[in-house]
Design a protein around this motif. Structure first.
Motif, short mmCIF file in Angstrom:
data_model
loop_
_atom_site.label_atom_id
_atom_site.label_comp_id
_atom_site.label_asym_id
_atom_site.label_seq_id
_atom_site.Cartn_x
_atom_site.Cartn_y
_atom_site.Cartn_z
N TRP A 1 32.27 1.56 3.06
CA TRP A 1 32.29 1.19 4.44
C TRP A 1 33.69 0.14 4.74
CZ3 TRP A 1 27.98 2.07 7.61
CH2 TRP A 1 27.84 1.71 8.79
N LEU A 2 33.81 -0.93 4.11
CA LEU A 2 34.96 -1.51 4.50
C LEU A 2 36.36 -0.72 4.63
CD1 LEU A 2 34.26 -4.92 2.47
CD2 LEU A 2 34.28 -4.51 4.64
N ALA A 3 36.51 0.16 3.30
CA ALA A 3 37.70 1.20 3.50
C ALA A 3 37.90 2.07 4.41
CB ALA A 3 37.65 1.93 2.12
N ALA A 4 36.67 2.49 4.99
CA ALA A 4 36.63 3.43 6.27
C ALA A 4 36.94 2.79 7.33
CB ALA A 4 35.18 4.22 6.24
N LYS A 5 36.36 1.42 7.50
CA LYS A 5 36.64 0.76 8.76
C LYS A 5 38.13 0.30 8.78
CE LYS A 5 34.47 -3.03 11.30
NZ LYS A 5 34.12 -2.27 12.14
N ASP A 6 39.13 0.13 7.64
CA ASP A 6 40.42 -0.10 7.74
C ASP A 6 41.16 1.12 8.04
OD1 ASP A 6 39.73 -2.96 7.33
OD2 ASP A 6 40.33 -2.84 5.23
N MET A 7 40.70 2.03 7.28
CA MET A 7 41.58 3.47 7.38
C MET A 7 41.10 4.30 8.53
SD MET A 7 43.50 3.22 4.86
CE MET A 7 43.51 1.49 4.98
N PHE A 8 40.03 4.15 9.13
CA PHE A 8 39.64 5.08 10.26
C PHE A 8 38.80 3.91 11.26
CE2 PHE A 8 39.85 7.64 6.67
CZ PHE A 8 40.71 8.77 7.36
N PRO A 9 39.75 3.01 11.88
CA PRO A 9 38.95 2.11 12.68
C PRO A 9 38.32 2.79 13.96
CG PRO A 9 41.46 2.08 13.16
CD PRO A 9 41.15 2.99 11.91
N THR A 10 38.85 3.90 14.20
CA THR A 10 38.19 4.63 15.71
C THR A 10 37.13 5.65 15.24
OG1 THR A 10 39.82 6.52 15.51
CG2 THR A 10 40.51 4.68 16.79
N ALA A 11 36.59 5.77 13.99
CA ALA A 11 35.50 6.34 13.73
C ALA A 11 34.40 5.91 14.21
CB ALA A 11 35.49 6.68 12.17
N GLU A 12 33.37 6.88 14.60
CA GLU A 12 31.96 6.49 14.68
C GLU A 12 31.24 6.06 13.46
OE1 GLU A 12 30.06 9.39 17.07
OE2 GLU A 12 31.54 9.63 18.63
N PHE A 13 30.75 5.03 13.38
CA PHE A 13 30.00 4.38 12.24
C PHE A 13 28.39 4.68 12.34
CE2 PHE A 13 34.27 2.64 11.71
CZ PHE A 13 34.12 2.78 10.40
N PRO A 14 27.89 5.04 11.51
CA PRO A 14 26.17 4.86 11.49
C PRO A 14 25.67 3.55 12.06
CG PRO A 14 27.08 6.07 9.56
CD PRO A 14 28.10 5.25 10.21
N SER A 15 24.69 3.71 12.90
CA SER A 15 24.29 2.63 13.74
C SER A 15 23.34 1.93 12.80
CB SER A 15 23.79 2.77 14.99
OG SER A 15 22.78 3.91 14.94
N LYS A 16 23.24 0.66 13.25
CA LYS A 16 22.23 -0.31 12.75
C LYS A 16 22.17 -0.50 11.06
CE LYS A 16 18.76 0.67 16.43
NZ LYS A 16 17.30 1.21 16.38
N ALA A 17 23.44 -0.05 10.41
CA ALA A 17 23.45 -0.16 9.03
C ALA A 17 23.73 -1.76 8.76
CB ALA A 17 24.58 0.81 8.45
N TRP A 18 24.72 -2.07 9.79
CA TRP A 18 25.46 -3.53 9.65
C TRP A 18 25.30 -4.18 10.97
CZ3 TRP A 18 25.54 -5.30 4.80
CH2 TRP A 18 25.85 -4.46 3.58
N LYS A 19 25.29 -5.42 11.12
CA LYS A 19 25.32 -6.04 12.60
C LYS A 19 27.01 -6.14 12.63
CE LYS A 19 21.61 -9.14 12.06
NZ LYS A 19 20.90 -8.96 11.23
N HIS A 20 27.07 -5.64 13.93
CA HIS A 20 28.56 -5.18 14.49
C HIS A 20 29.37 -4.33 13.56
CE1 HIS A 20 27.47 -9.48 15.92
NE2 HIS A 20 27.75 -8.91 17.14
N ASP A 21 28.50 -3.52 12.73
CA ASP A 21 29.17 -2.43 11.74
C ASP A 21 30.32 -3.31 10.87
OD1 ASP A 21 27.94 -0.64 13.53
OD2 ASP A 21 29.49 0.01 14.70
N ASP A 22 29.84 -4.28 10.40
CA ASP A 22 30.75 -5.07 9.59
C ASP A 22 29.99 -5.55 8.46
OD1 ASP A 22 32.69 -6.22 8.05
OD2 ASP A 22 33.65 -7.20 9.87
N PRO A 23 30.07 -5.23 7.22
CA PRO A 23 29.45 -6.06 6.03
C PRO A 23 29.88 -7.24 5.91
CG PRO A 23 30.27 -3.91 5.41
CD PRO A 23 30.85 -4.05 6.72
#
Length: 1003
Positions: free
Chosen positions: A220-242
């Motif tokens: 998740w952290l790698a995807a958030k850094d490499m693809f910041p504009t991607a749509e992340f699955p909802s409700k997995a993490w608060k503010h989509d950030d572990p």
């Protein structure tokens, strides 16, 4: 051969079509040697390049063989086959192929079928198939064939499903499965691929319930850094950030692979997925998390999600998670691995935050006992701290603060039985010490305990650390020395504060609990030890001792630290005040560039005042004598007029007072000051030094030397009688001191006729043993008389009529009184023997110090005729001393003297009046050579004689004739008297000298 029977229908075997070269390639792919594997892979890949146009059947067989090879545990098959498979897939599917029916879906089907286990295999075979599927997935992803435009997107999701299903089915391989996808995210970013591939990975991750796992966090952290504009699955993490601050509790349980519920919201309750398998290596997810935690910089106000700072992350996840009191040893092991990792690789800000409470407590517990489970890891962690400090001395400050202040245990090294803090402090930079030293002062003032005994122990440990700091930095030179001087002064001022002053009235600054008298005495000794190390550096010799006494004076005036430990009357205050005036003048001379003797007097004044402040009564009179010496040597022009011999003699006496103390500090100080004025020593001053060498090494000698009052005439006679019977073992005196025979080789008749010799050693030993036996017998006799009994082997025929009679109370009291008197007398005898032993040690120490001063004297004044007065005393000391160290040092001084007197450096003689004592000295040396002594004594006599000869001949070449007569007389004495024990080498050295000097004498 018989012909085949008629009607036989046996089928002829057709030769098999085997490609031997291809078999060898597959065999080499499993080789353990890298170069063979790579060569085989290259050979195989070359057959599937587009220009070769491989047939579908050839491709199918090759892929079957390669996928099947991944399931083999033979040698290095998985590595070799994986490399070959990756390249073959790239060559086959990287470009569209004409007239082919074999596609990527067929390849994936082969991979799935070849790595699928039927369930009937053995456990090992099933594991091989699991690894085959894993390595196959890695090869497919690395080949990038899934990301070709013509490849259906469903192929990518199918591979993801197979990988995640494998991680769920076999938890022990889940980390490797997650690693493949984690690296794939970076590869997708580097290839500028569409974000949908990363989105699919996250979607499949969540669908397989793996988002809240270490692998899921990393992906998740790698995807958030490499693809910041991607749509992340909802409700997995608060503010989509572990790493959001609100997820800290969940993150802690996930990273330590806890299976407990980690969500505060019941609607979002999920479990942290545990692999169920412990690995001694750190999970790759830790790297992903550590690299993305901030160093504590201010959080952006515009950001909707605020990430954990490194300090918060470490405290919550590592300290309260892995190092919690209820954590297993395995999790604490991970914690130590993380600790070492951050120390070795982390930034200074990160490394400064890792010394948290639970971690340091665990570190102390594991270091303290060798047989504890994590002891070796704790030792590794301790060495990692020291290694970081060694490479980065500024890190010493957070390290010391973390180990001592965080844990609440001041004496960390004592608790762990290591020298961790001590070594860290020794490596600390000047900047780090500016933080460490105030911390030590704070801890010394408030050790964190109300128990006086524990507080004294902590203060002693802190004092040792401060002393270690001074010793490690005392020899620093250059610009670093200038940076360190304020730190060294601060350390000495800390000692001054707690060593010389009692509780202050200010409760906020007063030590709690109060510093005890033994601790104050210890701290005063630490000041001496610090100054001893600093005196070795000429840079600090005249500055820091002065700074110490100035600080004491100022603190006494201000009363800042409380009441001074000694009462200072008006006379004492006036003497100290006068001394400080002289010190101020010396400082002014020093600033003006006048250096001759200034530093020496400044040091001597400072050390004498320090002795006054320490309560030494003799130091007060020394101040007055020192003032007289100063006025003669360095005072104004009026006071400097006239002879300075009296001042020189007084200065020698002052230095002897310091040298007599059993302290290396005073020894070093006296040597430095004496070296500045050695060339001005007079005959009387030299005689003061010589008289010490000729004193007896006994209680009587000490009383004579220090003018002690004798307790009684009879006791003095006993001391003289038992002078040599009271020898103690060499090990009790000094590590280098060894008792030797005084007159080795002489017989009783010879020694008895020598007024200066001791009694025969055998007689002395007998007397000593006889005295011990007499003392024991006398004690037993007195004890028997008091008890009315006798030994079992005595009075065997005595009447026993009264043996059973009972004693009344008065008789019992009388016996008690007699017994008390007997044991009191016994104790007094033991005390007298101890006094004799201590006196002998003091005299041996004093003689050693004087010999050190004389060695300086001969180096500075060997060309003065006065130095010849040392020859006879040194020769006698080398022969008479019962301590080998003293004899050796006397020989060494004489040898150094004769070595320096070469060529024109020979002392000159002015006139016949000065020559007469030299001739007498030559005869005395020859007489000394006639005494029996150790072998070194004979050599020393020969060297001394030749030195005197050189002096006489340098004055008058005609004197050689009289010198020959002196040697002839000695030869006659040797031949005609049994009392003369001149050694042959004495004349051999003379003959050799004559040969070498003959040419010069003839010119």
């Amino acid at each position: 051969m018989a012909p085949p029977q008629a009607g036989s229908k046996k089928r002829r075997r057709e030769p098999a079509n085997v490609d031997v070269k291809l078999v060898e390639i597959y065999e080499d792919l499993a080789s353990e040697k890298d170069e063979i594997r790579l060569k085989a892979a290259q050979a195989l890949v070359s057959q599937f390049t587009p220009d070769k146009s491989p047939a579908d059947e050839q491709i199918k067989k090759a892929l079957q063989r390669l996928f099947r090879g991944l399931c083999s545990s033979r040698k290095a098959a998985r590595i070799g086959f994986s490399i070959a498979l990756t390249e073959v897939l790239t060559q086959i599917f990287s470009a569209p192929r004409e007239s082919t029916q074999f596609g990527l879906s067929d390849a994936l089907q082969i991979w799935e079928s070849q790595s699928n286990s039927s369930g009937s295999e053995s456990g090992q075979e099933q594991r091989d198939h699991v690894f085959g599927r894993l390595f196959g997935a890695e090869a497919i992803i690395k080949s990038s064939v899934l990301f070709q435009p013509a490849v259906p997107f469903t192929q990518w999701t199918k591979v993801l499903d197979l990988v995640f299903e494998l991680s769920q089915k076999k938890p022990w391989i889940r980390e490797e499965c997650g690693w493949i996808v984690y690296r794939c995210v970076y590869d997708l970013s580097s290839r500028k691929m569409n974000a949908k591939f990363a989105e699919a990975a996250l979607e499949r991750l969540c669908s397989h319930d793996l988002a809240r796992s270490p692998e899921g966090v990393a992906i998740w952290l790698a995807a958030k850094d490499m693809f910041p504009t991607a749509e992340f699955p909802s409700k997995a993490w608060k503010h989509d950030d572990p790493l959001d601050t609100k997820e800290r509790n969940s993150l802690s349980k996930i990273m330590k692979e806890s299976s407990a519920a980690d969500s505060e919201d019941d609607n979002q309750a999920k479990n942290a997925k545990s692999s169920g398998v412990w690995n001694s290596k750190l999970h790759f997810a830790w790297d992903a998390v550590l690299s993305r935690t901030s160093d504590g910089s201010p959080k952006s106000k515009t950001s909707k999600s605020s990430r954990l700072s490194f300090a918060d992350f470490w405290t919550e996840v590592v300290d309260n998670g892995l190092f919690a009191s209820a954590s297993s040893d395995e999790r604490k092991y991970w914690g130590f691995l993380l600790f070492v990792k951050v120390l070795n690789e982390g930034s200074p800000q990160q490394a400064s935050h890792v010394f948290t409470k639970n971690l340091v407590r665990c570190l102390m517990n594991q270091l303290a006992v060798e047989d504890r489970y994590l002891h070796r890891m704790a030792v590794k962690a301790s060495k990692a701290i020291q290694g970081r400090v060694s490479k980065e001395p500024g890190f010493a400050a957070p390290a010391v603060r973390g180990l001592m202040a965080t844990s609440g245990t001041v004496n960390f090294d004592q608790a762990t039985k290591t020298k961790t803090v001590e070594k860290i402090v020794a490596e600390a930079s000047a900047e780090a010490l500016k933080e460490i030293v105030p911390l030590f002062e704070q801890l010394m003032r408030r050790p964190g305990t109300s128990d006086e005994k524990a507080a004294a122990s902590s203060r002693q440990f802190l004092a040792g650390l401060l002393l270690t700091t001074v010793r490690s930095k005392a020899s620093t030179t250059g610009d670093s020395a200038d940076e360190l001087q304020p730190v060294l002064e601060q350390i000495l001022f800390i000692f001054v504060r707690f060593a010389y002053f009692t509780d202050s009235g200010n409760s906020s600054t007063a030590p709690e609990p109060a510093v005890t008298q033994p601790t104050q005495e210890l701290l005063r000794n630490r000041i001496n030890s610090c100054l001893n190390s600093l005196l070795a550096s000429q840079k600090y010799a005249a500055t820091l001792p002065y700074a110490v006494v100035r600080q004491i004076r100022d603190a006494v005036k201000s009363g800042e630290y409380g009441k001074f430990i000694i009462e200072m009357d008006d006379t004492l205050q006036n003497s100290v005040k006068t001394a400080f005036k002289s010190l101020k003048k010396l400082s002014s001379k020093e600033k003006k560039g006048e250096t001759s003797g200034v530093a020496a007097f400044k040091l001597l004044y400072s050390m004498t005042i320090l002795q006054v402040y320490s309560g030494d009564a003799d130091a007060v009179s020394m101040l007055d004598e020192l003032e007289f010496c100063y006025s003669k040597f360095l005072g104004d022009q009026d006071s400097k007029k006239g002879d300075t011999s009296d001042a020189s003699d007084a200065l020698v006496e002052i230095l002897l007072s310091f040298a007599s103390k059993q302290s290396q500090l005073f020894r070093r100080m006296s040597e430095q000051v004496f070296g500045a004025f050695a060339d001005q020593v007079t005959e009387n001053g030299l005689e003061s030094l010589i008289s010490i060498l000729e004193a007896k090494e006994s209680l009587a000698g000490q009383q004579e030397m220090f003018e002690e009052q004798d307790e009684g005439e009879d006791e003095e006679e006993d001391d003289e009688k038992d002078e040599d019977a009271e020898m103690i073992d060499a090990d009790e005196l000094d590590s280098d001191v060894e008792v030797v025979e005084a007159d080795g080789g002489s017989d009783g008749s010879d020694s008895s006729n020598d007024d200066d010799d001791h009694d025969d050693d055998d007689e002395k030993e007998g007397e000593g043993e006889g005295e011990d036996a007499l003392e024991v017998a006398a004690f037993e006799a007195k004890l028997a008389a008091a008890l009315g009994t006798h030994r079992a082997d005595q009075d065997l025929n005595a009447a026993e009529s009264d043996s059973d009679a009972d004693m009344n109370d008065d008789e019992m009291e009388q016996v008690d009184a007699q017994l008390a008197q007997v044991f009191r007398a016994r104790k007094q005898v033991a005390s007298q023997r101890q006094d004799k032993k201590d006196a002998r040690e003091n005299m041996i120490n004093f003689k050693n110090r004087v010999l050190d001063l004389l060695e300086i004297f001969v180096k500075k004044s060997h060309s003065r005729l006065l130095a010849l007065d040392l020859l006879l005393p040194l020769l006698r000391l080398a022969r008479r001393s019962t301590v080998k160290q003293i004899a050796n040092k006397a020989n060494a001084v004489l040898r150094e003297y004769t070595k320096l007197c070469k060529g024109s450096a020979v002392p000159p003689i002015n006139g016949s009046d000065e020559a007469k004592p030299v001739w007498e000295l030559l005869r005395s040396v020859h007489k000394e050579a006639g005494h029996s002594g150790p072998p070194m004594h004979a050599t020393a006599c020969s060297q001394a004689s030749l030195l005197v000869v050189k002096v006489l001949v340098a004055h008058d070449k005609k004197a050689i004739a009289h010198v020959v007569d002196v040697y002839a007389a000695t030869r006659k004495e040797q031949l005609g008297s049994t009392k003369c024990h001149v050694q042959p080498t004495f004349f051999t050295d003379w003959n050799n000298w004559c040969v070498s000097a003959s040419k010069q004498l003839k010119n």
